[in-house]
Design an enzyme around this catalytic site. Structure first.
Site, mmCIF file in Angstrom:
data_model
loop_
_atom_site.group_PDB
_atom_site.id
_atom_site.type_symbol
_atom_site.label_atom_id
_atom_site.label_comp_id
_atom_site.label_asym_id
_atom_site.label_seq_id
_atom_site.Cartn_x
_atom_site.Cartn_y
_atom_site.Cartn_z
ATOM 1 N N HIS A 178 0.840 -1.207 0.000
ATOM 2 C CA HIS A 178 0.000 0.000 0.000
ATOM 3 C C HIS A 178 0.872 1.253 0.000
ATOM 4 C CE1 HIS A 178 -3.091 -2.653 2.309
ATOM 5 N NE2 HIS A 178 -3.580 -2.490 1.101
ATOM 6 N N LYS A 237 -17.690 -6.377 7.282
ATOM 7 C CA LYS A 237 -16.419 -7.046 7.557
ATOM 8 C C LYS A 237 -16.094 -6.948 9.037
ATOM 9 C CE LYS A 237 -13.872 -6.805 3.185
ATOM 10 N NZ LYS A 237 -12.705 -6.200 2.496
ATOM 11 N N ARG A 271 -2.418 -6.377 -8.361
ATOM 12 C CA ARG A 271 -1.339 -7.329 -8.118
ATOM 13 C C ARG A 271 -1.312 -8.421 -9.179
ATOM 14 N NH1 ARG A 271 -3.267 -7.676 -2.028
ATOM 15 N NH2 ARG A 271 -5.128 -7.247 -3.253
ATOM 16 N N SER A 313 -2.931 -7.625 3.104
ATOM 17 C CA SER A 313 -3.172 -7.446 4.547
ATOM 18 C C SER A 313 -3.462 -8.796 5.191
ATOM 19 C CB SER A 313 -4.365 -6.503 4.767
ATOM 20 O OG SER A 313 -4.082 -5.238 4.244
HETATM 21 P P1 ADP Z 1 -9.700 -3.989 -0.200
HETATM 22 O O1 ADP Z 1 -10.120 -4.795 0.984
HETATM 23 O O2 ADP Z 1 -10.636 -2.939 -0.641
HETATM 24 O O3 ADP Z 1 -9.095 -4.819 -1.341
HETATM 25 P P2 ADP Z 1 -7.038 -3.340 0.519
HETATM 26 O O4 ADP Z 1 -6.640 -2.411 1.594
HETATM 27 O O5 ADP Z 1 -6.624 -4.760 0.639
HETATM 28 O O6 ADP Z 1 -8.553 -3.112 0.360
HETATM 29 O O7 ADP Z 1 -6.477 -2.806 -0.868
HETATM 30 C C1 ADP Z 1 -6.711 -1.510 -1.289
HETATM 31 C C2 ADP Z 1 -6.123 -1.361 -2.669
HETATM 32 O O8 ADP Z 1 -4.728 -1.584 -2.608
HETATM 33 C C3 ADP Z 1 -6.647 -2.327 -3.722
HETATM 34 O O9 ADP Z 1 -6.692 -1.656 -4.965
HETATM 35 C C4 ADP Z 1 -5.599 -3.398 -3.773
HETATM 36 O O10 ADP Z 1 -5.567 -4.047 -5.043
HETATM 37 C C5 ADP Z 1 -4.358 -2.566 -3.550
HETATM 38 N N1 ADP Z 1 -3.272 -3.337 -2.977
HETATM 39 C C6 ADP Z 1 -3.311 -4.145 -1.907
HETATM 40 N N2 ADP Z 1 -2.104 -4.702 -1.679
HETATM 41 C C7 ADP Z 1 -1.270 -4.217 -2.641
HETATM 42 C C8 ADP Z 1 0.112 -4.424 -2.965
HETATM 43 N N3 ADP Z 1 0.848 -5.282 -2.278
HETATM 44 N N4 ADP Z 1 0.631 -3.726 -4.013
HETATM 45 C C9 ADP Z 1 -0.149 -2.897 -4.731
HETATM 46 N N5 ADP Z 1 -1.466 -2.670 -4.492
HETATM 47 C C10 ADP Z 1 -2.014 -3.324 -3.466
#
Ligand code: ADP
Length: 168
Positions: free
Chosen positions: A16, A40, A89, A127
């Site tokens: 992120h 969630k 990803r 996450s």
């Molecule tokens: P959600 O639960 O909405 O997917 P996340 O916090 O997991 O929320 O992800 C938010 C955004 O960040 C999404 O667009 C996801 O694809 C992107 N994202 C998550 N992890 C990564 C990563 N390792 N590299 C790039 N983008 C990421």
């Protein structure tokens, strides 16, 4: 232009942070918005997630961290946001993200979604994986640093470890 990067951030990972760093360079201002999703059951509260995000982006000038609930496009309209930033990803991310992008454009009028590809170093990080490492992998020991530090900030690693310690 104002960009928004919405997500669960439960917790924020270095994937992120990489995306926010790159996105902030494209925007006048980047709003990082934690989604308060009643469907969630997150590990971290909204306040904890915002606190960890603020710490992770403290060196980037044009980022604001906030929270929102309900429809994303209602929030983007209220705040004058023109671009939604999301990360990809892999192909699986693309399939769900493309759907949301169309949906948000349909509901939000002018709002466009821009995707940035995950950097190779972080393309396997989520996450969820980070929570599982914190739950099951040993912390720092015998001079070897905590494996979590490859994927999250030192503050997030410390808070994750304390969560699982208090949970036994
Ligand atoms: P959600 O639960 O909405 O997917 P996340 O916090 O997991 O929320 O992800 C938010 C955004 O960040 C999404 O667009 C996801 O694809 C992107 N994202 C998550 N992890 C990564 C990563 N390792 N590299 C790039 N983008 C990421």
């Amino acid at each position: 232009m104002i960009f928004i990067y919405p997500g669960s951030f439960d917790p924020v990972t270095l994937g992120h942070v990489d995306l926010m760093t790159r996105g902030a360079k494209l925007a006048d201002k980047l709003i990082v918005a934690v989604l308060d999703n009643p469907h969630k059951q997150p590990l971290f509260s909204i306040e904890e997630r915002m606190d960890l995000l603020r710490d992770a982006v403290k060196d980037i000038g044009n980022i604001e961290v906030t929270a929102f609930s309900g429809l994303l496009t209602r929030f983007t309209n209220e705040r004058g946001v023109s671009v939604i930033l999301r990360g990809l990803r892999d192909g699986e991310d693309y399939i769900s993200e493309a759907r949301y992008a169309w949906f948000n454009r349909f509901l939000g009028g002018d709002v466009e979604t821009i995707f940035l590809p995950a950097s190779p170093a972080f393309s396997q990080v989520s996450s969820r994986i980070v929570r599982e490492i914190a739950a099951y992998a040993a912390p720092a020991q015998d001079g070897v640093s905590d494996p979590l530090l490859q994927w999250v900030t030192p503050k997030t690693a410390a808070v994750l470890r304390s969560k699982f310690m208090t949970k036994g």
